[in-house]
Design an enzyme around this catalytic site. Structure first.
Site, mmCIF file in Angstrom:
data_model
loop_
_atom_site.group_PDB
_atom_site.id
_atom_site.type_symbol
_atom_site.label_atom_id
_atom_site.label_comp_id
_atom_site.label_asym_id
_atom_site.label_seq_id
_atom_site.Cartn_x
_atom_site.Cartn_y
_atom_site.Cartn_z
ATOM 1 N N THR A 42 -5.256 2.562 -0.704
ATOM 2 C CA THR A 42 -5.746 2.695 0.662
ATOM 3 C C THR A 42 -6.043 1.339 1.282
ATOM 4 O OG1 THR A 42 -7.705 3.382 1.929
ATOM 5 C CG2 THR A 42 -8.027 3.066 -0.399
ATOM 6 N N TYR A 95 -15.722 4.487 -1.806
ATOM 7 C CA TYR A 95 -14.335 4.975 -1.824
ATOM 8 C C TYR A 95 -13.363 3.818 -2.095
ATOM 9 C CZ TYR A 95 -9.860 6.553 0.144
ATOM 10 O OH TYR A 95 -8.537 6.831 0.340
#
Ligand SMILES: NC(=O)c1ccc[n+]([C@@H]2O[C@H](COP(=O)([O-])OP(=O)(O)OC[C@H]3O[C@@H](n4cnc5c(N)ncnc54)[C@H](O)[C@@H]3O)[C@@H](O)[C@H]2O)c1
Length: 333
Positions: free
Chosen positions: A117, A141
């Site tokens: 990501t 995250y």
């Protein structure tokens, strides 16, 4: 003989599109997830209901099939939730991936494509962001995803695991037949939320998090990339890693930033419906701007997005939205 690919997170938004792209290329696909597959994947893969945290179950799956490569998409994805409850993210991202990698090692599976990501970069020092940009994630995250990338580097050096980490920016859009719509639980992604609010399927105004960012209009800027283009990048990455040993990383984005306000205006233009907006404070862990330099994926993987602009991405999501077609309803669990 066709290759056999294991896709984790096969029931998810992006995983289901990866299953579909692999099956359409004639590959044999084993789809693993802890929730049932959407109906749009019927007949396209063999489904294994399993949790990656269940290591013996994982070992059984890998022992039962001769897997050529794994596309690992399973994981948790909401930045805000990762700040509020990081344990979920260390379990379902980090521990689950450690289980997967050791089960792969045990079964002699040596290739993996990993869903990374833009959050691995943290607050960018330069925009657009190249892969060489320092990785200093600012939320749990992003930290779990970066730790997995580092694990992949270590597993390459020690055990010969070859991998490509695909650093997606903001996945969006849908395929034309409306069978695999974006529907996270809970939904935190901008375009499906705006379509739901604009079409009256979600009550109340849309909450706009942060209007005081140091961007042109004060709202956060992101780089939107079509889910079908992300799926195609997996095929290119699988081909690449077969020929190029290593632990590689590529950005997947359009190279163009769009502010939240621009996305709202685009949704209103595409749907012909106004979206009621309520301004609220910034969300924890959200950088002001994340825009990819996607040139390495284009040059090295030969990846050419079919949906390069925001309007075509939003239009595809709207065409498949349950307010437009009943097929989308029930396609996700
Ligand atoms: N959607 C985006 O914009 C985006 C951007 C960057 C990276 N990613 C990454 O792409 C991947 C897929 O994202 P998505 O949007 O399809 O999310 P999604 O939530 O739709 O799909 C994730 C799937 O993983 C499954 N899963 C989670 N933990 C599991 C476990 N322990 N065992 C088995 N299955 C498990 C879930 O059941 C779900 O079906 C994620 O790893 C995410 O971090 C997504």
């Amino acid at each position: 003989m066709a290759d056999v690919h294991l896709v984790t997170g096969a029931a998810g938004y992006i995983g289901s599109h990866v299953v579909r792209a692999l099956a359409d290329r004639g590959e044999v696909v084993i789809g693993l997830d802890r929730v049932p597959l959407p109906a749009g994947l019927d007949g396209r893969c063999q489904f294994v209901p399993a949790d990656l945290l269940d290591r013996p179950a994982l070992e059984r799956v890998l022992a039962a099939h001769t897997i050529t490569a794994v596309c690992h998409l399973a994981g948790r994805i909401a930045v805000g939730e990762s700040v509020a409850d990081p344990s979920l993210y260390y379990q379902d991202n980090l521990v689950a991936t450690a289980n997967l990698l050791s089960a792969m090692r045990g079964a002699g599976v040596t290739r993996l494509i990993f869903s990374s990501t833009a959050a691995v970069y943290g607050t960018p020092e330069t925009t657009p962001i190249p892969e060489s940009h320092p990785c200093r994630p600012i939320n749990p995250y992003g930290r779990t995803k970066r730790a997995i990338e580092e694990m992949l580097g270590d597993f390459h050096h020690a055990y010969g695991l070859d991998s490509v980490s695909l650093r997606y920016f903001n996945a969006a859009g849908a395929i034309a037949d409306g069978t695999l719509v974006e529907a996270h639980q809970p939904e935190t992604h901008l375009i499906p939320l705006l379509l739901d609010h604009g079409s009256g399927q979600r009550p109340g105004p849309f909450q706009l998090f942060g209007t005081d960012y140091p961007t042109d209009d004060g709202t956060a800027v992101r780089d939107y990339v079509h889910v079908v283009d992300i799926a195609q990048a997996h095929l290119a990455a699988l081909d690449y890693v077969t020929e190029h040993p290593g632990a590689h990383a590529f950005n997947l984005g359009s190279g163009h930033g769009a502010s939240v306000r621009t996305v709202i205006e685009t949704v209103e233009a595409v749907t012909g419906r106004p979206v009621e907006v309520k301004r609220v404070a910034r969300r924890a862990g959200d950088p002001a701007s994340l825009v990819a330099d996607p040139s390495a994926a284009r040059r090295t993987l030969g990846w050419t997005p079919a949906y390069p602009d925001l309007r075509s991405i939003v239009a595809s999501a709207w065409a498949a939205h349950p307010a437009q077609t009943r097929i989308g309803q029930g396609a996700r669990v």
